[in-house]
Design an enzyme around this catalytic site. Sequence first.
Site, short mmCIF file in Angstrom:
data_model
loop_
_atom_site.label_atom_id
_atom_site.label_comp_id
_atom_site.label_asym_id
_atom_site.label_seq_id
_atom_site.Cartn_x
_atom_site.Cartn_y
_atom_site.Cartn_z
N HIS A 290 -6.96 -4.45 10.41
CA HIS A 290 -6.83 -4.44 8.95
C HIS A 290 -5.53 -5.07 8.46
O HIS A 290 -4.53 -5.10 9.15
CB HIS A 290 -7.00 -3.03 8.36
CG HIS A 290 -5.92 -2.05 8.71
ND1 HIS A 290 -6.20 -0.73 9.00
CD2 HIS A 290 -4.58 -2.16 8.80
CE1 HIS A 290 -5.07 -0.09 9.23
NE2 HIS A 290 -4.08 -0.94 9.13
N ASP B 137 -7.14 -1.74 14.02
CA ASP B 137 -8.55 -2.13 13.84
C ASP B 137 -8.68 -3.46 13.10
O ASP B 137 -9.74 -3.79 12.58
CB ASP B 137 -9.33 -1.01 13.11
CG ASP B 137 -8.78 -0.70 11.73
OD1 ASP B 137 -7.88 -1.44 11.26
OD2 ASP B 137 -9.24 0.27 11.11
N GLU C 179 -9.73 -1.50 5.44
CA GLU C 179 -10.39 -1.10 6.68
C GLU C 179 -11.66 -1.93 6.93
O GLU C 179 -12.16 -2.57 6.00
CB GLU C 179 -10.75 0.39 6.59
CG GLU C 179 -9.54 1.31 6.43
CD GLU C 179 -8.66 1.40 7.68
OE1 GLU C 179 -8.63 0.44 8.49
OE2 GLU C 179 -7.99 2.43 7.86
N ASP D 211 0.82 -1.22 0.00
CA ASP D 211 0.00 0.00 0.00
C ASP D 211 0.85 1.27 0.00
O ASP D 211 2.07 1.21 0.19
CB ASP D 211 -0.97 0.00 1.20
CG ASP D 211 -0.29 -0.38 2.51
OD1 ASP D 211 0.95 -0.43 2.56
OD2 ASP D 211 -1.00 -0.62 3.50
C1 GLP Z 1 -0.51 0.49 8.52
C2 GLP Z 1 -0.14 -0.37 7.31
C3 GLP Z 1 -0.34 -1.85 7.60
C4 GLP Z 1 0.37 -2.22 8.90
C5 GLP Z 1 -0.21 -1.38 10.03
C6 GLP Z 1 0.38 -1.72 11.38
O1 GLP Z 1 -1.87 0.61 8.65
N1 GLP Z 1 -0.93 0.00 6.18
O2 GLP Z 1 0.15 -2.63 6.52
O3 GLP Z 1 0.20 -3.60 9.17
O4 GLP Z 1 0.06 -0.02 9.71
O5 GLP Z 1 1.51 -0.98 11.65
P1 GLP Z 1 2.48 -1.28 12.85
O6 GLP Z 1 3.33 -2.44 12.43
O7 GLP Z 1 3.29 -0.02 13.00
O8 GLP Z 1 1.66 -1.58 14.04
#
Ligand code: GLP
Length: 271
Positions: A144, A142, A149, A67
Amino acid sequence: MDIIIRDNYEEMSKYAAGVIAGFVRKKPDCVLGLATGSTPIGTYRELIRMHKEEGLDFSGVRTFNLDEYLGIGMDLSKPYNEDQSYARFMYEELLRHINIKEGNVCIPDGMTKDPEKFCLWYEEEIRKAGGIDLQLLGIGGDGHWAFNEPGSSLASRTRVQALAKQTLDDNYELFYKNAGVSREEMPHFAITMGIGTILETRNILMMASGIKKADVVAKALEGPVTSQITASAIQLHPGGITVVLDRDAASRLANTDHYMHMEKLKEQYRL
Ligand code: GLP
């Protein structure tokens, strides 16, 4: 599904890097799906170490990222902490430290003039590369995957997605606040691979660490499959699935003893 629980973030990261390195050694021209976020940083550091000290070779590897925020792009004239693009994250945390070929890296273009056309092109590029051999994934607060989402179709494809309030809150605290960007100015949309796109990858390596993820990890792995927790789609994936957790992220799972038993037995079988 192999659920692996390690004592801490470092051990979790080493395990995950070992899985990725295994794929790269077995198939030097493999296609890796990469993820951003704080969770995979330790894994990327370990891969960099393996490249520098053990000669792990990425010259034939192709990568696709999950993404990117819509409306921002990598700007190397800015210091890293002022460039919030996922492209910059990947460049700083992994790509510029290994011998991957620039032409083999594919990250959604947040600056595209025609996002819909771009998303179709991205799907086509993955298809032309022969599909993704191993997809690395974290999990959002959340529940995802990527930026799918709550409420995203479990059959969704690469597309533009509006960001949920919790994701905006999490990202604001983590990045934008420190960079002096206001809440209104931060990106509210992203280009993301869909859940359907992710389910077509041949293998999945999902990671989570920390107590903040414990509830959502339990829901995704042991709860019902639901578009409200898009990572619960992991239960529908037909290929190899490895989930690596640290002890805190695993702390609300109901069947920990079972997962540990299975890991031990599988190790014996491999012997
Ligand atoms: C963002 C990314 C996700 C990732 C999430 C969690 O939303 N788009 O791909 O898994 O962050 O991030 P973190 O690893 O910092 O908790």
